[in-house]
Scaffold this motif. Structure first.
Motif, PDB file in Angstrom:
ATOM      1  N   MET A 195      44.074  37.243  76.040  1.00 55.70           N
ATOM      2  CA  MET A 195      42.867  37.739  75.374  1.00 55.70           C
ATOM      3  C   MET A 195      42.736  37.152  73.966  1.00 55.70           C
ATOM      4  O   MET A 195      41.657  36.694  73.561  1.00 55.70           O
ATOM      5  N   GLN A 196      43.850  37.138  73.241  1.00 56.38           N
ATOM      6  CA  GLN A 196      43.804  36.599  71.875  1.00 56.38           C
ATOM      7  C   GLN A 196      43.558  35.083  71.868  1.00 56.38           C
ATOM      8  O   GLN A 196      42.833  34.563  71.020  1.00 56.38           O
ATOM      9  N   LEU A 197      44.167  34.378  72.817  1.00 58.60           N
ATOM     10  CA  LEU A 197      43.952  32.933  72.880  1.00 58.60           C
ATOM     11  C   LEU A 197      42.520  32.599  73.270  1.00 58.60           C
ATOM     12  O   LEU A 197      41.929  31.632  72.742  1.00 58.60           O
ATOM     13  N   GLU A 198      41.932  33.381  74.175  1.00 57.60           N
ATOM     14  CA  GLU A 198      40.530  33.160  74.524  1.00 57.60           C
ATOM     15  C   GLU A 198      39.627  33.436  73.327  1.00 57.60           C
ATOM     16  O   GLU A 198      38.642  32.720  73.091  1.00 57.60           O
ATOM     17  N   LEU A 199      39.981  34.473  72.566  1.00 55.14           N
ATOM     18  CA  LEU A 199      39.198  34.772  71.368  1.00 55.14           C
ATOM     19  C   LEU A 199      39.299  33.631  70.353  1.00 55.14           C
ATOM     20  O   LEU A 199      38.286  33.223  69.758  1.00 55.14           O
ATOM     21  N   ALA A 200      40.514  33.122  70.154  1.00 51.06           N
ATOM     22  CA  ALA A 200      40.694  32.006  69.224  1.00 51.06           C
ATOM     23  C   ALA A 200      39.910  30.784  69.675  1.00 51.06           C
ATOM     24  O   ALA A 200      39.288  30.082  68.867  1.00 51.06           O
ATOM     25  N   ASP A 201      39.909  30.524  70.983  1.00 51.91           N
ATOM     26  CA  ASP A 201      39.169  29.372  71.511  1.00 51.91           C
ATOM     27  C   ASP A 201      37.671  29.537  71.288  1.00 51.91           C
ATOM     28  O   ASP A 201      36.966  28.583  70.952  1.00 51.91           O
ATOM     29  N   ALA A 202      37.178  30.765  71.469  1.00 46.30           N
ATOM     30  CA  ALA A 202      35.746  30.997  71.257  1.00 46.30           C
ATOM     31  C   ALA A 202      35.377  30.878  69.781  1.00 46.30           C
ATOM     32  O   ALA A 202      34.284  30.403  69.434  1.00 46.30           O
ATOM     33  N   LEU A 203      36.299  31.294  68.888  1.00 40.92           N
ATOM     34  CA  LEU A 203      36.011  31.241  67.460  1.00 40.92           C
ATOM     35  C   LEU A 203      36.058  29.826  66.903  1.00 40.92           C
ATOM     36  O   LEU A 203      35.489  29.552  65.827  1.00 40.92           O
ATOM     37  N   LEU A 204      36.733  28.930  67.605  1.00 34.99           N
ATOM     38  CA  LEU A 204      36.776  27.531  67.119  1.00 34.99           C
ATOM     39  C   LEU A 204      35.380  26.923  67.057  1.00 34.99           C
ATOM     40  O   LEU A 204      35.077  26.119  66.164  1.00 34.99           O
ATOM     41  N   ASP A 205      34.539  27.326  68.007  1.00 30.88           N
ATOM     42  CA  ASP A 205      33.176  26.784  68.010  1.00 30.88           C
ATOM     43  C   ASP A 205      32.350  27.298  66.837  1.00 30.88           C
ATOM     44  O   ASP A 205      31.368  26.670  66.437  1.00 30.88           O
ATOM     45  N   THR A 206      32.731  28.463  66.297  1.00 31.77           N
ATOM     46  CA  THR A 206      31.981  29.028  65.175  1.00 31.77           C
ATOM     47  C   THR A 206      32.464  28.495  63.823  1.00 31.77           C
ATOM     48  O   THR A 206      31.799  28.682  62.814  1.00 31.77           O
ATOM     49  N   GLY A 207      33.644  27.879  63.827  1.00 31.45           N
ATOM     50  CA  GLY A 207      34.201  27.361  62.584  1.00 31.45           C
ATOM     51  C   GLY A 207      34.828  28.427  61.705  1.00 31.45           C
ATOM     52  O   GLY A 207      35.177  28.142  60.551  1.00 31.45           O
ATOM     53  N   ASP A 208      34.968  29.656  62.227  1.00 30.49           N
ATOM     54  CA  ASP A 208      35.571  30.742  61.453  1.00 30.49           C
ATOM     55  C   ASP A 208      37.092  30.645  61.581  1.00 30.49           C
ATOM     56  O   ASP A 208      37.720  31.306  62.407  1.00 30.49           O
ATOM     57  N   LEU A 209      37.684  29.785  60.728  1.00 29.54           N
ATOM     58  CA  LEU A 209      39.120  29.531  60.838  1.00 29.54           C
ATOM     59  C   LEU A 209      39.953  30.752  60.488  1.00 29.54           C
ATOM     60  O   LEU A 209      41.062  30.929  60.991  1.00 29.54           O
ATOM     61  N   GLU A 210      39.424  31.609  59.625  1.00 25.69           N
ATOM     62  CA  GLU A 210      40.182  32.789  59.238  1.00 25.69           C
ATOM     63  C   GLU A 210      40.401  33.708  60.442  1.00 25.69           C
ATOM     64  O   GLU A 210      41.514  34.200  60.677  1.00 25.69           O
ATOM     65  N   ARG A 211      39.370  33.907  61.206  1.00 24.77           N
ATOM     66  CA  ARG A 211      39.496  34.760  62.388  1.00 24.77           C
ATOM     67  C   ARG A 211      40.311  34.069  63.478  1.00 24.77           C
ATOM     68  O   ARG A 211      41.007  34.725  64.260  1.00 24.77           O
ATOM     69  N   VAL A 212      40.245  32.740  63.507  1.00 28.29           N
ATOM     70  CA  VAL A 212      41.078  31.995  64.457  1.00 28.29           C
ATOM     71  C   VAL A 212      42.552  32.215  64.138  1.00 28.29           C
ATOM     72  O   VAL A 212      43.381  32.461  65.025  1.00 28.29           O
ATOM     73  N   ARG A 213      42.859  32.107  62.808  1.00 30.54           N
ATOM     74  CA  ARG A 213      44.248  32.342  62.409  1.00 30.54           C
ATOM     75  C   ARG A 213      44.678  33.774  62.726  1.00 30.54           C
ATOM     76  O   ARG A 213      45.817  34.022  63.141  1.00 30.54           O
ATOM     77  N   GLU A 214      43.763  34.725  62.550  1.00 29.05           N
ATOM     78  CA  GLU A 214      44.091  36.119  62.836  1.00 29.05           C
ATOM     79  C   GLU A 214      44.387  36.323  64.327  1.00 29.05           C
ATOM     80  O   GLU A 214      45.371  36.978  64.707  1.00 29.05           O
ATOM     81  N   ALA A 215      43.543  35.724  65.183  1.00 29.73           N
ATOM     82  CA  ALA A 215      43.775  35.829  66.624  1.00 29.73           C
ATOM     83  C   ALA A 215      45.079  35.147  67.022  1.00 29.73           C
ATOM     84  O   ALA A 215      45.835  35.635  67.869  1.00 29.73           O
TER      85      ALA A 215
END
Length: 368
Positions: A195-215
């Motif tokens: 779940m967290q990896l899918e969230l990180a993958d989806a956030l990469l498209d938004t460019g929100d690196l902070e949330r990617v790091r959090e996931a």
């Protein structure tokens, strides 16, 4: 030994029984000798190979032939055929039939000698004929011993089958336990990591690196937690004794629920199966709380009563959005199976009143 004695009787009879020839009385004696030899050789056939009725006919013919041989022969050991056949009556037939035929053997052989039916009465006294049926007693004793041995063998085989069935049942029970442990470790942990990896993958498209790091950090945390759970599983499979209170406190701390444990009653050591069962139930309840009520406060109560040990896991409603997804449905089933093996009870359902209203409660009670 039976074949040796049979061969000895036949050989001695061939050497001593007279007259034997190809005509007249010698032919009759020779034919009766052959019939007696065949009847005696049939003793070596397994009991289960010859039906009871056929054995009854064969032995009856043998006894009549033995009595006739005593009467027709002038000398020799023809009477031994009667003795050995009478002994086999008790081994081959049931007691009633054996005693009846043994009595017939004594009457026929004794009658032949007593009434001088044939030349054989000159060499043998009548008492020899009348006692030819006595060996039936030895045959009955041998049959009783054989049946006792057979019963012992059957009982041993039944015990072995029961032991194999019990071992198979134990293996199946152990497989079920391992399956529950594998589910507890893999199904929940890997689902959370995915779940967290899918969230990180989806956030990469938004460019929100902070949330990617959090996931990504949450995924790493779940990996560490999975390693701890794997260690608990190994301990469970090895049945290592773990202190229940300390293990439960460590589990809560690693899950981010500090000071969530309340212990009441006199703390005591419980069997390792109870420890592992309650730890797995707590693990399942905490995983479900994290999945379906993220952010909700979790409280765990461990109660040591005189006749039981009770575990309660409460969680309040979610304070953060719940991620979409469904569980495997095996969690509650696994809880019930674990508690059933310990002769306990487990209940799970929503909290309808009090400060935790809207949350969820899991309660497991293990007797002893």
């Amino acid at each position: 030994m039976q074949w040796v004695l049979t061969a000895a009787v036949i050989v001695i009879g061939a050497l001593t029984i007279r007259p034997m020839g190809l005509s007249g009385q010698g032919l009759a004696v020779a034919l009766l000798y052959v019939v007696n030899s065949v009847a005696l050789l049939a003793r070596g056939l397994p009991v289960h190979r010859i039906p009871r009725r056929l054995a009854l006919v064969w032995l009856t013919v043998g006894i009549v032939a033995a009595a006739a041989l005593i009467g027709t022969s002038r000398s020799g050991t023809g009477y031994l055929f009667a003795f050995f056949l009478a002994g086999h009556l008790g081994y081959r037939l049931d007691t009633r039939s054996a005693v009846t035929l043994a009595g017939l053997c004594s009457l026929l052989c004794g009658g032949v000698l007593y009434f001088h039916l044939g030349p054989g009465h000159h060499s043998l006294p009548p008492v020899v004929g009348f006692v030819t049926g006595i060996p039936v007693l030895a045959g009955i004793v041998n049959r009783s011993q054989r049946e006792a041995v057979q019963s012992a063998i059957e009982a041993a085989e039944a015990g072995e089958r029961a032991a194999r069935a019990e071992a198979t049942s134990a293996v199946l029970a152990e497989r079920g336990r391992i399956a529950r442990d594998v589910h507890d470790v893999l199904a929940h942990s890997l689902a959370g990591i995915n779940m967290q990896l899918e969230l990180a993958d989806a956030l990469l498209d938004t460019g929100d690196l902070e949330r990617v790091r959090e996931a990504n950090a949450k995924a790493h945390g779940l990996v560490k937690e999975s390693l701890k759970q794997a260690q608990w599983t190994v301990h469970a499979l090895r049945e290592d004794a773990l202190p229940l209170r300390e293990s439960l406190a460590s589990m809560l701390e690693s899950s981010g629920h500090r000071d969530a444990l309340t212990v009441t009653g006199t703390v005591r050591e419980v069997p390792v199966q109870v420890t592992q069962g309650l730890l797995r139930i707590a693990q399942e309840a905490l995983t479900n709380a994290a999945r379906y009520a993220p952010g909700g406060q979790v409280r765990v109560e461990l109660e040591f009563a005189a006749a039981s040990t009770t575990l309660r896991v409460r969680n309040r409603p979610a304070t953060r959005p719940v991620s979409a997804g469904t569980g495997s449905g095996m969690g509650l089933i696994g809880m019930r199976e674990r508690v059933a093996l310990l002769n306990g009870t487990v209940t799970a359902g929503p909290v309808t009143e009090g400060p935790d209203q809207g949350g969820w409660l899991v309660e497991a009670v293990i007797p002893g």
